[in-house]
Enzyme design. Structure first.
Site, PDB file in Angstrom:
ATOM      1  N   ASP A 100      -0.033   4.420  -1.120  1.00  0.00           N
ATOM      2  CA  ASP A 100       0.912   3.763  -0.210  1.00  0.00           C
ATOM      3  C   ASP A 100       2.322   4.243  -0.584  1.00  0.00           C
ATOM      4  O   ASP A 100       2.762   4.039  -1.720  1.00  0.00           O
ATOM      5  CB  ASP A 100       0.803   2.237  -0.398  1.00  0.00           C
ATOM      6  CG  ASP A 100       1.306   1.465   0.814  1.00  0.00           C
ATOM      7  OD1 ASP A 100       0.730   0.402   1.121  1.00  0.00           O
ATOM      8  OD2 ASP A 100       2.262   1.934   1.465  1.00  0.00           O
ATOM      9  N   ASP A 201       4.769   3.496   4.601  1.00  0.00           N
ATOM     10  CA  ASP A 201       5.287   2.171   4.922  1.00  0.00           C
ATOM     11  C   ASP A 201       6.475   2.274   5.888  1.00  0.00           C
ATOM     12  O   ASP A 201       7.383   3.088   5.671  1.00  0.00           O
ATOM     13  CB  ASP A 201       5.759   1.550   3.590  1.00  0.00           C
ATOM     14  CG  ASP A 201       6.178   0.114   3.710  1.00  0.00           C
ATOM     15  OD1 ASP A 201       5.328  -0.715   4.066  1.00  0.00           O
ATOM     16  OD2 ASP A 201       7.357  -0.174   3.471  1.00  0.00           O
ATOM     17  N   GLU A 243       2.915   3.679   9.164  1.00  0.00           N
ATOM     18  CA  GLU A 243       3.054   2.341   9.751  1.00  0.00           C
ATOM     19  C   GLU A 243       4.255   2.389  10.680  1.00  0.00           C
ATOM     20  O   GLU A 243       5.387   2.613  10.239  1.00  0.00           O
ATOM     21  CB  GLU A 243       3.280   1.283   8.672  1.00  0.00           C
ATOM     22  CG  GLU A 243       3.358  -0.116   9.268  1.00  0.00           C
ATOM     23  CD  GLU A 243       3.934  -1.142   8.315  1.00  0.00           C
ATOM     24  OE1 GLU A 243       4.768  -0.773   7.482  1.00  0.00           O
ATOM     25  OE2 GLU A 243       3.553  -2.322   8.400  1.00  0.00           O
ATOM     26  N   HIS A 317      -2.692  -6.516   4.683  1.00  0.00           N
ATOM     27  CA  HIS A 317      -2.136  -7.471   3.717  1.00  0.00           C
ATOM     28  C   HIS A 317      -0.967  -8.265   4.288  1.00  0.00           C
ATOM     29  O   HIS A 317      -0.430  -9.163   3.624  1.00  0.00           O
ATOM     30  CB  HIS A 317      -1.705  -6.696   2.467  1.00  0.00           C
ATOM     31  CG  HIS A 317      -0.636  -5.715   2.767  1.00  0.00           C
ATOM     32  ND1 HIS A 317      -0.842  -4.601   3.574  1.00  0.00           N
ATOM     33  CD2 HIS A 317       0.666  -5.689   2.445  1.00  0.00           C
ATOM     34  CE1 HIS A 317       0.282  -3.933   3.700  1.00  0.00           C
ATOM     35  NE2 HIS A 317       1.221  -4.580   3.030  1.00  0.00           N
ATOM     36  N   ASP A 318      -0.561  -7.903   5.544  1.00  0.00           N
ATOM     37  CA  ASP A 318       0.547  -8.624   6.186  1.00  0.00           C
ATOM     38  C   ASP A 318       0.065  -9.524   7.323  1.00  0.00           C
ATOM     39  O   ASP A 318       0.873 -10.235   7.920  1.00  0.00           O
ATOM     40  CB  ASP A 318       1.541  -7.627   6.823  1.00  0.00           C
ATOM     41  CG  ASP A 318       2.223  -6.739   5.822  1.00  0.00           C
ATOM     42  OD1 ASP A 318       2.501  -5.578   6.175  1.00  0.00           O
ATOM     43  OD2 ASP A 318       2.463  -7.200   4.690  1.00  0.00           O
TER      44      ASP A 318
HETATM   45  O1  TEU Z   1       5.507  -4.116   6.498  1.00  0.00           O
HETATM   46  C1  TEU Z   1       6.381  -3.900   7.594  1.00  0.00           C
HETATM   47  C2  TEU Z   1       6.858  -5.206   8.129  1.00  0.00           C
HETATM   48  O2  TEU Z   1       7.679  -5.311   9.004  1.00  0.00           O
HETATM   49  C3  TEU Z   1       6.259  -6.397   7.530  1.00  0.00           C
HETATM   50  O3  TEU Z   1       7.246  -7.335   7.381  1.00  0.00           O
HETATM   51  C4  TEU Z   1       5.128  -6.863   8.438  1.00  0.00           C
HETATM   52  O4  TEU Z   1       4.993  -6.069   9.577  1.00  0.00           O
HETATM   53  C5  TEU Z   1       5.438  -8.261   8.913  1.00  0.00           C
HETATM   54  O5  TEU Z   1       5.487  -9.031   7.739  1.00  0.00           O
HETATM   55  C6  TEU Z   1       4.337  -8.754   9.836  1.00  0.00           C
HETATM   56  O6  TEU Z   1       4.851  -9.899  10.429  1.00  0.00           O
HETATM   57  C7  TEU Z   1       5.592  -3.179   5.426  1.00  0.00           C
HETATM   58  C8  TEU Z   1       4.589  -3.622   4.367  1.00  0.00           C
HETATM   59  O7  TEU Z   1       3.277  -3.593   4.926  1.00  0.00           O
HETATM   60  C9  TEU Z   1       4.975  -5.015   3.940  1.00  0.00           C
HETATM   61  O8  TEU Z   1       4.006  -5.569   3.053  1.00  0.00           O
HETATM   62  C10 TEU Z   1       6.331  -4.950   3.266  1.00  0.00           C
HETATM   63  O9  TEU Z   1       6.761  -6.273   2.970  1.00  0.00           O
HETATM   64  C11 TEU Z   1       7.375  -4.294   4.199  1.00  0.00           C
HETATM   65  O10 TEU Z   1       6.909  -3.139   4.881  1.00  0.00           O
HETATM   66  C12 TEU Z   1       8.567  -3.833   3.365  1.00  0.00           C
HETATM   67  O11 TEU Z   1       8.163  -2.758   2.556  1.00  0.00           O
END
Ligand code: TEU
Ligand code: CA
Length: 547
Positions: A100, A201, A243, A317-318
């Site tokens: 990642d 990311d 992403e 994970h989000d």
């Molecule tokens: O996530 C991108 C992001 O905008 C996240 O806040 C996520 O889409 C949102 O919480 C969903 O509602 C990436 C990573 O996957 C996330 O874990 C990180 O917190 C974020 O970037 C910052 O690196």
């Protein structure tokens, strides 16, 4: 039929959130030796790659998405030796490791930022985004995704720095060529270690023009990705997935078009934005509109075919866990989890399984904010309290969409802490682990696990899934999602009842064989041509039909 397809067009990728996967030393935190101890399980599931969430040195304000050293492993997770061992042992089992990469920002403890903060003349100053105050205030109204302003005042030099996420995650300045070159050197460091690819990311943000209020899809975004590809990815057998929260189909063609020389594919989120109020935040809940969901899936399948490549996912994970979000995590948990898996895995693209999805793990509701860990949730709780929302309304939003839902420890068995740790888990285990756990799933031939295992096998051995065209069946009930896949004279019909009610489906094809179904008693007998099937709650099946 394409003769040689890249490996990732017939593969299924498994996403591991290392903190919550398997602890090996009793400190309550998942780690790399723990992952190594579960490689046999992952090989049995049949996945061909692991997307490993960040394990780099980090102060963990955003659980590893705030990196302070890209070329060192955080001691919570183990050592660089452990990481090299994981890559080697996974390789032996035919599993690639996808690292990642968090390239939009670093931790404020990264030595580049520690230096940059010292003075305007520091050689690292321009690795980050600084701006003068406007009338003694932030340069503009840009907001952070984690709440509040995206600008943090820095006393030492009387300037603000940009952070699209937390204050501890200063944004890198991609206009700085020297910084980009250092990033490419770091990526090469991991390529030399033998990794199989990268997840990038929030890659849609690196072209930002913050003083023009531009964040996603900035003007030079694709120039940077082409430069990155030329510098590190080209001519190597790597899978790269970006992403891209804001990506449209047109954007996805730019990222993943076969001759674009940028990325293999992107994660886009249009399907996962349907249960939020339009132009509001994910916390502003709306019911799932199934017609909209079907339209979005059909659009991405039909319009990207041949001019790009889809990722296919319900979870990460989000995101909250899909069986709780859009399935039914009570009476119909098993069959709705299987329906969701069949619906997604029969499409064209690379499917991703998030740890625990393969056994129908559910959300874990909280009753007090003290049970939450995630910075995004905690910031939103405070912000919405200040804005006058009731605690009850805020907790309802958190229980529906909070990221901790996906981060509770993996449920391996019905022993203490679900076999995740012998210590105190960093985040509480979902108490339903007594019933929902890997050991129970492996012992039950009709479990969700074996549906996923079969779907992975089907993709690997049937070119129709990676190469066949996709054709929706329009005239069905709203709750019934049906489509064809066809490659030359092989034709499969996919039918899913996305509902806890019985719904009918008019079968107009001559059925030749049942490929997979989520009710174990489905038989050909009842599937004569031109009959109306009464689909049971969350019934899903795939049949080969006469082309
Ligand atoms: O996530 C991108 C992001 O905008 C996240 O806040 C996520 O889409 C949102 O919480 C969903 O509602 C990436 C990573 O996957 C996330 O874990 C990180 O917190 C974020 O970037 C910052 O690196
Ligand atoms: Ca540990």
């Amino acid at each position: 039929m394409e003769k040689t397809q890249p490996w990732w067009k017939t593969a299924v990728v498994y996403q591991i959130y290392p903190r919550s996967f398997q602890d090996s030393n009793g400190d309550g935190i998942g780690d790399i030796p723990g992952i190594i101890s579960r490689l046999d399980y992952l090989q049995f599931l049949g996945i061909q790659a692991i997307w490993l969430c960040p394990v780099y040195q980090s102060p963990n304000t955003d659980n590893g998405y705030d990196i302070s050293n890209y070329e060192a492993v955080l001691s919570d997770f183990g050592t660089m030796k452990d990481m090299e061992e994981l890559i080697r042992l996974a390789q032996q089992k035919g599993i690639r490791i996808i690292m990642d990469l968090v390239l939009n920002h670093t931790s404020n403890q990264h030595h580049w930022f520690v230096e940059a903060q010292k003075s305007k003349e520091n050689p690292y100053r321009d690795y980050y985004v600084w701006a003068d105050p406007t009338n003694n205030h932030a340069p503009n109204q840009l907001g952070s995704i984690f709440g509040g302003s995206a600008w943090k005042y820095d006393q030492t030099t009387n300037q603000y720095y940009l952070h699209l996420f937390s204050e501890q995650q200063p944004d890198l300045n991609w206009e700085n060529q020297e910084m980009r070159t250092k990033i490419y050197q770091m990526i090469n460091f991991w390529i030399q270690k033998g990794v199989g690819g990268f997840r990038l990311d929030v890659i849609d943000l690196i072209g930002k023009k913050p003083l023009k209020m531009i964040t996603g899809n900035g003007p030079k975004l694709h120039d940077y990705l082409k430069e990155m590809n030329r510098s590190v990815f080209a001519e190597k057998d790597l899978m790269t997935v970006g992403e891209a929260g804001s990506a449209t189909v047109e954007d996805a063609k730019k990222y993943s078009g076969p001759d674009r020389n940028e990325l293999s594919m992107v994660f886009q989120f249009e399907h996962l934005a349907i249960d939020q109020q339009v132009d509001k935040e994910k916390w502003d809940l709306a019911p799932l509109n199934l017609e909209k969901l079907k339209q979005v899936f059909v659009k991405w399948q039909v319009e990207l075919a041949g001019s790009g490549w889809n990722s296919l996912f319900w979870n990460n994970h989000d995101q909250p866990r899909i069986v709780s979000r859009w399935g039914n995590d009570k009476q119909y948990r098993v069959v709705s989890a299987k329906m969701l898996a069949i619906l997604l895995h029969m499409m064209q693209g690379t499917p991703y399984i998030y740890q625990g999805e393969e056994i129908g793990m559910t959300n874990r509701p909280i009753t007090d904010i003290s049970e939450a860990d995630d910075i995004e949730t905690i910031n939103m709780y405070q912000q919405r309290l200040n804005e006058g929302y009731s605690k009850q309304a805020i907790l309802a939003s958190i229980n529906a969409k909070g990221r901790d839902n996906a981060r509770t420890p993996m449920q391996w068995n019905d022993e203490l802490n679900a076999g995740f740790t012998t210590g105190k888990p960093w985040l509480a285990v979902n108490q339903n682990y007594q019933v929902i756990n890997i050991a129970a799933e492996l012992a039950n031939e009709n479990s969700i696990f074996y549906t996923y295992q079969k779907l992975i096998k089907l993709r690997k051995s049937n070119p129709i899934l990676s190469q066949g065209n996709f054709k929706p069946i329009e005239d069905t009930k709203t709750e019934v999602f049906a489509y064809y896949r066809q490659l030359e004279n092989t034709k499969w019909l996919v039918v899913c009842n996305f509902s806890d009610q019985i719904n009918e489906f008019n079968l107009t094809d001559e059925v030749e064989k049942v490929i997979i179904s989520d009710y174990s008693d489905l038989s050909l007998a009842g599937m004569g041509k031109n009959i109306s099937l009464q689909l049971r709650p969350y019934e899903a099946f795939v049949v080969a039909v006469k082309a």
